[in-house]
Enzyme design. Structure first.
Site, PDB file in Angstrom:
ATOM      1  N   LYS A 254      -8.176  -3.817  10.539  1.00  0.00           N
ATOM      2  CA  LYS A 254      -6.647  -3.731  10.546  1.00  0.00           C
ATOM      3  C   LYS A 254      -6.738  -3.676  12.010  1.00  0.00           C
ATOM      4  O   LYS A 254      -7.525  -1.969  12.632  1.00  0.00           O
ATOM      5  CB  LYS A 254      -6.432  -2.459   9.964  1.00  0.00           C
ATOM      6  CG  LYS A 254      -5.352  -2.210   9.927  1.00  0.00           C
ATOM      7  CD  LYS A 254      -4.913  -0.778   9.198  1.00  0.00           C
ATOM      8  CE  LYS A 254      -3.461   0.409   9.584  1.00  0.00           C
ATOM      9  NZ  LYS A 254      -3.554   1.305   8.894  1.00  0.00           N
TER      10      LYS A 254
ATOM     11  N   GLU B 199       0.815  -1.446  -0.107  1.00  0.00           N
ATOM     12  CA  GLU B 199       0.131   0.071   0.182  1.00  0.00           C
ATOM     13  C   GLU B 199       0.712   2.161   0.311  1.00  0.00           C
ATOM     14  O   GLU B 199       1.594   1.160   0.686  1.00  0.00           O
ATOM     15  CB  GLU B 199      -1.242  -0.117   0.912  1.00  0.00           C
ATOM     16  CG  GLU B 199       0.069   0.693   2.946  1.00  0.00           C
ATOM     17  CD  GLU B 199      -1.051   0.238   3.177  1.00  0.00           C
ATOM     18  OE1 GLU B 199      -1.176   1.109   3.949  1.00  0.00           O
ATOM     19  OE2 GLU B 199      -1.442  -0.441   4.481  1.00  0.00           O
TER      20      GLU B 199
END
Length: 210
Positions: free
Chosen positions: A131, A43
Site C-alpha cells: 500500500k 475496510e
C-alpha cells in the site's frame, strides 16, 4: 476463502473502500450505502469507534463481500480484528510482525510503505500487496520513480486519490486504489450520504475502465 483467493479478488476488484467515521452509529449505514453500489471490498479502520463490532456485523450482513480492518498498525489490533472476522489487514506503516500474524491465520496483508526501503522490506517479508501511502502527498512523479526499479511489486495507491485523478494512478502502474468512502458536508461536518454513494459509484467506473 483462503488468503490467496482473497488477494486475487482484491486485485481483481482494484478498489478498496476505506471507512473511517467519528460515530459508530453511522457505520452500518455507510457500509450499506457503499456495498450496495457494487463495491465488493471494504475496510473499517481501527480508529472508528466500535470497529471490531462493526466488522463482525458487516461480515454477517454481507457474506459475499470482503470486509477487512484498516489502520492495523500493530499485532494487538490485528489479532483483535482477525478474531472479529476481518478477512484482510491494512496498515499505514511497515510492520512485518503484522504480516507474520496475518499469514499465520491465512489472512492477507496490504502493508503500508513509502520509501524504497520500506517497499522492499514489506515485499520481502511477504506483504500480499504494498500500500503506497500517502500516495497523493508524494505524487505521481514520485511513484513513477519508485516503481521504475521495483516494478515487480503490486501497489495499491492510497491517500489523496479521488475520481478525478484515479485514472492517472492506474496508468502510472498502480494495481489498485484505496479511497476514503465517507464524504462529509463542508459546512456541517456531518456525513453527506448522497455524496458518499456517488463517491463509490465514481470509483467503480474508474476501476472498470482499467
Amino acid at each position: 476463502m483462503n488468503r490467496k483467493e482473497i488477494v486475487a479478488r482484491i486485485k481483481n476488484e482494484k478498489i478498496v473502500a476505506i471507512l473511517r467515521t467519528k460515530n459508530q452509529a453511522d457505520v452500518s449505514k455507510v457500509v450499506k450505502i457503499v456495498l450496495e453500489t457494487g463495491v465488493n471490498v471494504l475496510e473499517i479502520t481501527s480508529n472508528t469507534p466500535g470497529f471490531l463490532e462493526e466488522i463482525t456485523n458487516a461480515r454477517a450482513l454481507y457474506p459475499d463481500k470482503i470486509i477487512g480492518i484498516g489502520t492495523a498498525i500493530n499485532v494487538a489490533i490485528a489479532e483483535k480484528a482477525i478474531a472479529a472476522g476481518a478477512q484482510f489487514l491494512v496498515t499505514p506503516n511497515t510492520n512485518v510482525d503484522v504480516i507474520a500474524l496475518g499469514h499465520e491465520h491465512n489472512v492477507p496483508v496490504l502493508m503500508g510503505a513509502m520509501t524504497p526501503s520500506e517497499v522492499c522490506i514489506a515485499h520481502e517479508n511477504g506483504a500480499d500487496v504494498v500500500k503506497l501511502f500517502p500516495a497523493g502527498a508524494m505524487g505521481l512523479n514520485f511513484f513513477k520513480a519508485l516503481r521504475a526499479p521495483l516494478d515487480h511489486i503490486d501497489y495499491f495507491a492510497v491517500g489523496g486519490i479521488n475520481p478525478n485523478n484515479a485514472a492517472d494512478w492506474f496508468k502510472a502502474g498502480a494495481s489498485g486504489i484505496g479511497y476514503g468512502c465517507v464524504v462529509n458536508d463542508a459546512k456541517t461536518g456531518m456525513i453527506d450520504f448522497e455524496s458518499t454513494k456517488k463517491m463509490s459509484e465514481d470509483f467503480l467506473i474508474k476501476a472498470k475502465a482499467h
